[in-house]
Design a protein around this motif. Structure first.
Motif, mmCIF file in Angstrom:
data_model
loop_
_atom_site.group_PDB
_atom_site.id
_atom_site.type_symbol
_atom_site.label_atom_id
_atom_site.label_comp_id
_atom_site.label_asym_id
_atom_site.label_seq_id
_atom_site.Cartn_x
_atom_site.Cartn_y
_atom_site.Cartn_z
ATOM 1 N N ASP A 166 20.717 -11.990 10.858
ATOM 2 C CA ASP A 166 19.493 -11.504 10.200
ATOM 3 C C ASP A 166 19.845 -10.664 8.970
ATOM 4 N N GLY A 167 21.021 -10.904 8.421
ATOM 5 C CA GLY A 167 21.439 -10.209 7.212
ATOM 6 C C GLY A 167 20.831 -10.849 5.971
ATOM 7 N N PRO A 168 21.290 -10.406 4.789
ATOM 8 C CA PRO A 168 20.712 -10.927 3.554
ATOM 9 C C PRO A 168 21.119 -12.368 3.262
ATOM 10 N N THR A 169 20.294 -13.058 2.476
ATOM 11 C CA THR A 169 20.644 -14.360 1.911
ATOM 12 C C THR A 169 20.242 -14.295 0.438
ATOM 13 N N TYR A 170 20.642 -15.298 -0.333
ATOM 14 C CA TYR A 170 20.226 -15.329 -1.734
ATOM 15 C C TYR A 170 18.902 -16.090 -1.823
ATOM 16 N N TYR A 171 17.813 -15.371 -1.735
ATOM 17 C CA TYR A 171 16.455 -15.936 -1.799
ATOM 18 C C TYR A 171 16.282 -17.132 -0.867
ATOM 19 N N ASP A 172 16.972 -17.084 0.279
ATOM 20 C CA ASP A 172 16.901 -18.170 1.272
ATOM 21 C C ASP A 172 17.295 -19.527 0.705
ATOM 22 N N ARG A 173 18.051 -19.512 -0.391
ATOM 23 C CA ARG A 173 18.539 -20.780 -0.950
ATOM 24 C C ARG A 173 19.808 -21.187 -0.197
ATOM 25 N N PRO A 174 20.084 -22.490 -0.107
ATOM 26 C CA PRO A 174 21.280 -22.932 0.617
ATOM 27 C C PRO A 174 22.553 -22.352 0.015
ATOM 28 N N SER A 175 23.491 -21.966 0.873
ATOM 29 C CA SER A 175 24.801 -21.494 0.411
ATOM 30 C C SER A 175 25.831 -22.619 0.421
ATOM 31 N N LEU A 176 25.477 -23.739 1.004
ATOM 32 C CA LEU A 176 26.387 -24.885 1.078
ATOM 33 C C LEU A 176 25.655 -26.130 0.597
ATOM 34 N N LYS A 177 26.428 -27.147 0.278
ATOM 35 C CA LYS A 177 25.807 -28.429 -0.060
ATOM 36 C C LYS A 177 26.018 -29.394 1.099
ATOM 37 N N PRO A 178 24.955 -30.112 1.493
ATOM 38 C CA PRO A 178 25.124 -31.074 2.586
ATOM 39 C C PRO A 178 25.922 -32.280 2.118
ATOM 40 N N LEU A 192 22.075 -26.765 4.957
ATOM 41 C CA LEU A 192 20.964 -26.385 4.073
ATOM 42 C C LEU A 192 20.293 -25.088 4.507
ATOM 43 N N ARG A 193 20.605 -24.595 5.703
ATOM 44 C CA ARG A 193 19.976 -23.365 6.192
ATOM 45 C C ARG A 193 20.917 -22.191 5.943
ATOM 46 N N PRO A 194 20.608 -21.337 4.969
ATOM 47 C CA PRO A 194 21.551 -20.246 4.668
ATOM 48 C C PRO A 194 21.765 -19.305 5.842
ATOM 49 N N GLY A 228 12.095 -25.525 -15.967
ATOM 50 C CA GLY A 228 10.940 -24.978 -15.270
ATOM 51 C C GLY A 228 11.327 -23.704 -14.580
ATOM 52 N N PHE A 229 10.408 -23.148 -13.824
ATOM 53 C CA PHE A 229 10.632 -21.869 -13.180
ATOM 54 C C PHE A 229 10.915 -22.047 -11.701
ATOM 55 N N THR A 230 11.897 -21.316 -11.205
ATOM 56 C CA THR A 230 12.152 -21.357 -9.768
ATOM 57 C C THR A 230 11.142 -20.484 -9.035
ATOM 58 N N GLY A 231 10.542 -19.531 -9.742
ATOM 59 C CA GLY A 231 9.579 -18.648 -9.104
ATOM 60 C C GLY A 231 10.228 -17.479 -8.403
ATOM 61 N N MET A 232 11.525 -17.273 -8.627
ATOM 62 C CA MET A 232 12.182 -16.119 -8.019
ATOM 63 C C MET A 232 13.115 -15.496 -9.057
ATOM 64 N N SER A 233 13.018 -14.207 -9.213
ATOM 65 C CA SER A 233 13.870 -13.425 -10.122
ATOM 66 C C SER A 233 13.934 -14.042 -11.526
ATOM 67 N N TYR A 234 15.011 -13.767 -12.244
ATOM 68 C CA TYR A 234 15.196 -14.360 -13.569
ATOM 69 C C TYR A 234 16.095 -15.576 -13.504
ATOM 70 N N ASP A 235 16.380 -16.013 -12.282
ATOM 71 C CA ASP A 235 17.303 -17.118 -12.085
ATOM 72 C C ASP A 235 16.531 -18.426 -12.067
ATOM 73 N N ASN A 236 16.526 -19.119 -13.180
ATOM 74 C CA ASN A 236 15.888 -20.430 -13.216
ATOM 75 C C ASN A 236 16.911 -21.552 -13.168
ATOM 76 N N THR A 237 18.155 -21.176 -12.944
ATOM 77 C CA THR A 237 19.204 -22.189 -12.809
ATOM 78 C C THR A 237 19.283 -22.662 -11.365
ATOM 79 N N GLY A 238 19.135 -21.701 -10.449
ATOM 80 C CA GLY A 238 19.077 -22.059 -9.031
ATOM 81 C C GLY A 238 20.417 -22.010 -8.333
ATOM 82 N N GLY A 239 21.409 -22.696 -8.865
ATOM 83 C CA GLY A 239 22.707 -22.703 -8.209
ATOM 84 C C GLY A 239 23.662 -23.621 -8.942
ATOM 85 N N LEU A 240 24.919 -23.641 -8.471
ATOM 86 C CA LEU A 240 25.922 -24.526 -9.069
ATOM 87 C C LEU A 240 25.605 -25.963 -8.678
#
Lengths: 325, 309
Positions: free
Chosen positions: A12-24, A308-310, B79-91
Motif C-alpha cells: 500500500d505504498g506509493p506508485t507513480y500515478y498508478d501507472r504501470p512500472s513494467l511492460k507486459p 500492468l498493475r503497479p 494530448g494530456f495525460t490529465g496528471m501533473s505536468y507529465d504528458n509523456t507518460g513513460g519510456l
C-alpha cells in the motif's frame, strides 16, 4: 485496500500515478500459449513413446508410433506459431546466430531444433523403414529415439523457465512450482492424446495404463497448482484470482476442467471394466487437453496483468522478497 | 562572470581546449568534444553512464526533446495525460528519456499549502534506460541483437532484432519496448553514435542544470556519493542513490546500474522498483525443477507400463 489471504498485507505504498512500472510481454497469448501447449504435448509424447518402447517393444508398438507422429506437432504447427508471433518473422533464423545460456528462449530454440531433427528421424523410421531401399531408416529412427525423448522432456518444461526468467511478477514469483506444473501438465496431455488414439483402436488395456500415468501427472499438477497459488497470494499477486482470464482460464479451465474433472473421470474409468470405461476415459482425456491449453494461455494472460498493475509489481520488487543467499 | 551571494567572484571552469574554437560556426565536429562539454574523454574499453541527480531537475524536458531530435524519434502521444505536468507518460519505443513529475502531498494526502521559502513542492526525475551491469534484456535476447558496446552500454542492433519481444518482460524497469510499426525492440542507446564520435550524449548535453551528468561510471559514482553527503548535511534526509553497486535498484544480482539516480523519496514514488532481480538467476531453478518432474513421471510411467504382463 484488500488484505492478502497470505502472510503480510498487500503493498500500500506509493506508485507513480498508478501507472504501470513494467511492460507486459508483447506475446500474443493465444498463439504463444498454443505453442507452449503443443511443445509440451509433442515433447512428452516422444518421451512416452520411448518409455513404452523400452518397457515392451512389441506390445506398445502402436503407442510408440503414435507418440512419434504426435511429436511432429512441434516442428510443424508449433514452430509456425512461434514464427508467426515474431514481430519481424522474416528474421526468424536470427535465433540460430547464437546460443545464450542465460536466455531460455535461446536454449529452447536449440532444444526445439534438436527435438525436431530427432523426431523427424523417428517418424521416418516408422513410415519409410519398410520401403525397399530405405530400410536403413529403421535403425536411424531407433537411434534417434533417445535424443528425441531427452530433448522432448526438455521441450515439455523449458517454457516455464522461459516465463520465470523475466521480470513479470506472476511468472518470476514461483519458478520451481511453475516448472513442475507445466511439466506435469505436458505429461498428462500427452497421455491423454495417446490414450484417445488407443481407445480409437479398441486397445483399452493400454489406454488404461496411459490413463493411470495421466492420473499420477494430474496429482503432481494439482500439488504444483496449489503451491503456485499459495506463493502468489503470499506475495500479493492476485491477477490469477481476480481477473476474468484468471477466473475462466486458471480456475475454470486449468484447475476444474483440466485437473478435477479428468481426475474424477479417470478414477471412475479405472474402477470400471476396460471396455465399459471408454466414454469416461475419452471425455477425461479431452478435458485434460483443453485444461492444458487453458493453463498456458491463463498463465500468460494473468502474468501480463500483474506486469500492468503497479501495486503488484512494486509490491513484488520489495527487499523482503529478494531471494536469500 | 557570475557573482555569488557573498559578493566573491566565482570562476567558471572552461576547458583549455575550448579556446581553440572561438567561432560560432565550425567546419566539423570538434575531436573529443565531450572533453569540452563535460570533461570526459570518450575512449573504448571504459565504462560510461549517466548520473541523474533529481534534486537539480527543473522539469524542463530539454532531455526528452534533445533525445527525440538526435535520434529522430516521433512523438508518442499528443494530448494530456490529465496528471501533473507529465504528458509523456513513460519510456517507450519512441521515448528514451521521460521526465516524471510528482507533486508532494501532505500527511492527509492533499497538496501541501505551507512550504519553506524557495522549496519546490514538486519532485522531478528524468528516467532513462539503466544500462545495467548484468543487463536482463541482453541476457534474454536470443538473437544477439542486444549487445554490450565498447563503452559498456547496452544497445539493440536494429538490423538483427527479429522482434521476439522477450527483452520487454525481461527488463525489471519497464524500459525496453517494441515498436509495432517496424517490429523491433527499441530503447536508449546512450547515444552510441555520439560516443563513437566523441560527443556527450544529447540529453546530458542539453540538460541546463546538470541534473543529467555523463561520464565514466566510477567517476560519476564518486561524485554522486559526495553529492549525497552534501545534501544530507544540508538537511535533505531522504537523499540516497538508486543503482549504486549492490544497492537499492541494483539488487538481486544486477550488479550496478550504469545510469543511476539520486532520489529524495522512496523509489516507488517515481515508479521504480526498490529491489529488482536478475531474471537469469531463475533459469537454472526452473529448468532443473522441470526436468526433475519429467524424470520422476518418466520413472512412474516406466514402472506402470512395464508392470503389466
Amino acid at each position: 485496500m484488500r488484505d492478502a489471504p497470505g502472510p503480510g498485507p498487500d503493498y500500500d505504498g506509493p506508485t507513480y500515478y498508478d501507472r504501470p512500472s513494467l511492460k507486459p510481454a508483447p506475446f500474443n497469448t493465444t498463439v504463444v500459449g498454443g505453442y507452449i501447449f503443443l511443445a509440451g504435448l509433442a515433447g512428452t509424447a516422444q518421451m512416452l513413446a520411448a518409455l513404452a518402447h523400452r518397457a515392451r517393444p512389441r506390445g506398445f508398438r502402436r503407442v510408440a508410433r503414435t507418440g512419434h507422429a504426435l511429436s511432429l506437432l512441434a516442428p510443424t504447427l508449433g514452430a509456425s506459431l512461434l514464427i508467426y508471433d515474431l514481430h519481424t518473422p522474416q528474421r526468424f533464423a536470427n535465433m540460430l546466430r547464437i546460443f545464450r545460456r542465460t536466455s531460455p528462449m535461446s536454449i529452447g530454440t536449440w532444444v526445439l531444433m534438436a527435438f525436431s531433427g530427432s523426431s523427424i528421424a523417428t517418424v521416418a523410421g516408422d513410415w519409410l523403414g519398410r520401403v525397399p531401399g530405405l530400410r536403413w531408416l529403421r535403425p536411424v529412427g531407433r537411434a534417434a529415439e533417445l535424443p528425441a525423448a531427452v530433448s522432448g522432456a526438455a521441450l515439455g518444461t523449458y517454457t516455464a523457465a522461459l516465463l520465470s526468467a523475466t521480470s513479470t511478477p506472476l511468472w518470476a514469483a514461483a519458478p520451481r512450482a511453475l516448472a513442475v506444473r507445466f511439466g506435469a501438465s505436458s505429461v498428462a496431455s500427452a497421455c491423454a492424446a495417446l490414450s484417445l488414439a488407443e481407445r480409437q483402436a479398441d486397445n483399452h488395456r493400454t489406454a488404461r495404463d496411459l490413463d493411470t500415468i495421466a492420473l499420477a501427472a494430474l496429482g503432481v499438477e494439482l500439488a504444483a497448482s496449489l503451491a503456485c497459488r499459495r506463493r502468489w497470494r503470499a506475495l500479493g499477486l492476485h491477477a490469477a484470482e481476480d481477473t476474468p482470464a484468471g477466473a475462466v482460464l486458471m480456475h475454470g479451465g486449468a484447475d476444474l476442467v483440466g485437473t478435477a474433472v479428468p481426475m474424477t473421470l479417470h478414477a471412475a474409468a479405472l474402477a470400471a471394466p476396460p471396455a465399459a470405461s471408454r466414454r469416461g476415459s475419452a471425455l477425461g482425456s479431452l478435458a485434460i487437453l483443453a485444461g492444458s491449453l487453458c493453463l498456458r494461455i491463463g498463465v500468460l494472460e494473468t502474468g501480463d496483468a500483474t506486469a500492468l498493475r503497479p501495486r503488484e509489481s512494486l509490491g513484488f520488487a520489495q527487499p523482503k522478497n529478494l531471494p536469500r543467499r | 562572470m557570475p557573482v555569488t551571494a557573498e559578493g566573491s567572484v566565482q570562476t567558471v571552469h572552461v576547458h583549455p581546449r575550448a579556446r581553440d574554437y572561438p567561432g560560432s560556426f565550425l567546419d566539423g565536429v570538434i575531436p573529443q568534444e565531450a572533453e569540452l562539454t563535460c570533461g570526459t574523454r570518450i575512449e573504448p574499453g571504459k565504462s560510461y553512464g549517466f548520473f541523474t541527480d533529481t534534486t537539480l531537475c527543473i522539469g524542463c524536458k530539454a532531455c526528452e526533446v534533445a533525445c527525440k531530435e538526435w535520434n529522430a524519434l516521433p512523438a508518442d502521444q499528443i494530448g494530456f495525460t490529465g496528471m501533473s505536468y507529465d504528458n509523456t507518460g513513460g519510456l517507450s519505443a519512441n521515448t528514451w528519456r521521460h521526465v516524471a513529475f510528482i507533486e508532494k502531498r501532505g500527511p492527509t494526502g492533499t497538496r501541501q499549502t505551507d512550504q519553506a521559502a524557495f522549496q519546490s513542492g514538486w519532485l522531478m526525475m528524468s528516467d532513462v534506460c539503466k544500462h545495467c551491469h548484468n543487463a536482463p534484456c541482453l541476457e534474454a535476447c536470443p538473437t544477439g541483437a542486444l549487445f554490450r558496446t565498447e563503452f559498456d552500454t547496452v544497445v539493440v542492433q536494429q538490423d538483427i532484432c527479429n522482434g521476439c519481444g522477450y527483452c520487454v518482460p525481461a527488463c525489471p524497469f519497464g524500459v525496453v519496448d517494441l515498436n509495432p510499426l517496424d517490429g523491433k525492440a527499441h530503447k536508449c542507446t546512450l547515444c552510441y553514435d555520439r560516443l563513437k564520435g566523441g560527443l556527450e550524449p544529447a540529453c546530458a548535453k542539453a540538460c541546463p542544470t546538470d541534473s543529467i551528468q555523463f561520464g565514466e561510471v566510477p567517476v560519476l559514482q564518486a561524485r554522486a556519493e559526495a553529492r549525497v553527503e552534501q545534501l544530507q548535511q544540508l538537511g535533505v534526509a531522504g537523499a540516497h542513490l538508486y543503482g549504486a553497486p549492490e544497492g537499492e535498484g541494483a539488487t538481486g544480482g544486477l550488479g550496478h546500474l550504469n545510469a543511476f539516480f539520486l532520489l529524495t523519496e522512496r523509489p516507488e514514488t517515481y515508479g521504480l522498483p526498490p529491489a529488482p532481480t536478475r531474471p537469469a538467476n531463475r533459469v537454472a531453478p526452473g529448468l532443473l525443477a522441470g526436468l526433475a518432474t519429467m524424470a520422476g513421471l518418466a520413472v512412474t510411467a516406466l514402472a506402470l507400463l512395464g508392470g503389466r504382463r
